[in-house]
Design a protein around this motif. Structure first.
Motif, short mmCIF file in Angstrom:
data_model
loop_
_atom_site.label_atom_id
_atom_site.label_comp_id
_atom_site.label_asym_id
_atom_site.label_seq_id
_atom_site.Cartn_x
_atom_site.Cartn_y
_atom_site.Cartn_z
N ASP A 1 -12.24 -16.46 21.59
CA ASP A 1 -13.20 -17.45 22.10
C ASP A 1 -14.53 -17.36 21.37
O ASP A 1 -15.15 -18.39 21.07
N ALA A 2 -15.00 -16.13 21.10
CA ALA A 2 -16.27 -15.99 20.40
C ALA A 2 -16.19 -16.55 18.99
O ALA A 2 -17.12 -17.23 18.51
N GLU A 3 -15.07 -16.33 18.30
CA GLU A 3 -14.91 -16.86 16.95
C GLU A 3 -14.79 -18.37 16.97
O GLU A 3 -15.36 -19.06 16.10
N ARG A 4 -14.09 -18.91 17.94
CA ARG A 4 -13.92 -20.37 18.02
C ARG A 4 -15.25 -21.07 18.26
O ARG A 4 -15.50 -22.15 17.72
N LEU A 5 -16.16 -20.44 19.08
CA LEU A 5 -17.45 -21.06 19.39
C LEU A 5 -18.57 -20.53 18.52
O LEU A 5 -19.74 -20.86 18.75
#
Length: 462
Positions: free
Chosen positions: A320-324
């Protein structure tokens, strides 16, 4: 001697006996001290009068010299006697058998005289002093002693009455109240000296029985509560199984569908996948809430290093952190903690996931700090922030934030986890300036830090 206020032949009540037994030794000591001080005072008065008379006799004898004639002796003794009150008469018994008698004119009462004899070069000198003043002082001292003794007795009687009123009457009032509360018939006036003791013993027995019944009822209620919790836990698990099976089948069915070339069909298929995923998330959130509310989750406290949680959560939130495009910093990995590792990990995950969603293309700081015997968890982001009206109901069930997917159960579960761990949770936020979520866990700090630093060697990345 202190007179008894009890009628002859009537035994004292036990309460009055206890009061007297407590006060009489102090009264006896006070009276003994009063008598001792009085005797010492009277003896001091007598000794003072004797010393004054002896000093005057020595001073009178000092004016007598061997070469003086009778007239010179009379004149010297007369002048000295006039300044020697209360000496009223002087008699010089000469060695040759004659005597010289001088009278100052001061009255000498029979029975109130003090005689002192000293030696001089011309013979023995006898002085006679009036002791009327000594008698008056002794009488005043005696009256003072009697007044002090009467004061001690008066204080004893007043204290006895006060103690009977404050203690004995208080005990009687408590006894009557206990009788009333227990539904017992209040006793009449004690018929003998042991009735109050028997009544207190009976009341204590009733209280022991009442406590035993209360403990038995409490144990039975606890047992019923545990059985109810077990039934609720089984119901929640069965409910979850019944819902999970059709949802999993639906997920497999949707996943196995071929999208085809129709754009409309592809959009419908994408919405179906999204809705199935959200239904799974809703089911898991509702089951979590039900488990916490039913008391089906018990924390298992142990000591661990914060780095253990950080490594686990770093992997869980990485996608999630990489996607956002969110950068997460972790601080406090060396801190030893005493708590439930699984529940605290779940709490961190929910707070960090909320911060990542609120901070696209931003930064998130996760930190554990020691505050005395407490451990403080802080999750800070530089995202959009929250309005004051949003912060008021942030941890309530189904409170959704703008721009957040889901059903508003993540922070509600986080609050229940914090409560279960014996901590408090809160938030500080300003619109446009980010948010700070914090959790204070009292008593979760571990004293030794060297042991934590050694254990941290297993997690060099932190």
């Amino acid at each position: 001697m202190i007179a008894s206020t009890t009628l002859p032949g009537r035994p004292l009540p036990p309460s009055e006996r206890r009061v007297r037994k407590g006060l009489l030794p102090m009264v006896a000591v006070a009276l003994a001290l009063t008598g001792t001080l009085g005797v010492m005072h009277l003896r001091g008065i007598t000794l003072e009068a004797r010393n004054v008379a002896r000093i005057q006799a020595v001073r009178l004898a000092g004016v007598v010299v061997p070469s003086m004639g009778d007239d010179a002796v009379r004149d010297a003794l007369s002048r000295t006697l006039s300044r020697s009150s209360p000496t009223g008469r002087v008699v010089l018994h000469r060695n040759e058998g004659t005597a010289i008698v001088l009278d100052s004119g001061r009255p000498l009462r029979d029975g109130h005289q003090l005689r002192v004899t000293v030696a001089t070069p011309l013979g023995e000198l006898e002085t006679i002093s009036d002791t009327s003043a000594l008698r008056e002082r002794r009488l005043a001292g005696t009256l003072m002693i009697l007044l002090l003794g009467a004061g001690v007795v008066a204080v004893y009687l007043a204290s006895k009455r006060l103690m009977e009123r404050e203690l004995v009457d208080g005990v009687d009032a408590i006894k009557a109240r206990i009788d009333t509360d227990l539904g017992a018939q209040p006793d009449s006036a004690p018929a003998d000296a042991e009735s109050l003791d028997l009544a207190v013993t009976r009341l204590l027995g009733e209280l022991r029985d009442l406590r035993a019944r209360h403990d038995a009822d409490l144990a039975d209620a606890f047992r019923q509560r545990m059985q109810e919790m077990a039934r609720q836990t089984r119901f929640i698990e069965q409910l979850g199984d019944h819902f999970r099976q059709p949802l999993q089948a639906l997920s497999l069915f949707v996943g196995g569908m071929q999208p085809g070339d129709d754009l409309r069909q592809r959009a419908v298929q994408g919405q179906m996948r999204t809705n199935v995923t959200r239904l799974n998330e809703l089911l898991e959130g509702l089951l979590d809430l039900a488990r916490f509310d039913a008391g089906a989750i018990e924390p298992a406290t142990r000591e661990f290093i914060a780095a253990d949680l950080f490594v686990r959560e770093r992997g869980a939130i990485a996608n999630d952190a990489e996607r956002l495009s969110v950068t997460i910093h972790w601080r406090g990995g060396r801190l030893p903690v005493r708590s439930d590792a699984n529940l605290l990990s779940e709490l961190i995950h929910r707070l960090v996931a909320n911060a990542v969603i609120s901070t696209p293309h931003g930064r998130v700081l996760v930190a554990l700090r020691r505050r005395g015997s407490a451990v403080r968890l802080e999750v800070r982001d530089n995202g959009m922030g929250l309005e004051p009206r949003q912060q008021e109901r942030l941890f309530d069930d189904f409170t959704r934030l703008p721009g957040h997917p889901g059903y508003g159960l993540g922070l509600a579960v986080a609050r229940r986890i914090a409560d279960l761990l014996g901590g408090t949770i809160g938030v500080r936020s300003s619109p446009g300036r980010g948010s700070l979520f914090w959790v204070q866990l009292e008593g979760a700090a571990v004293g030794a830090t060297v042991r934590a630093a050694n254990a941290l060697s297993h997690h060099p990345a932190l």
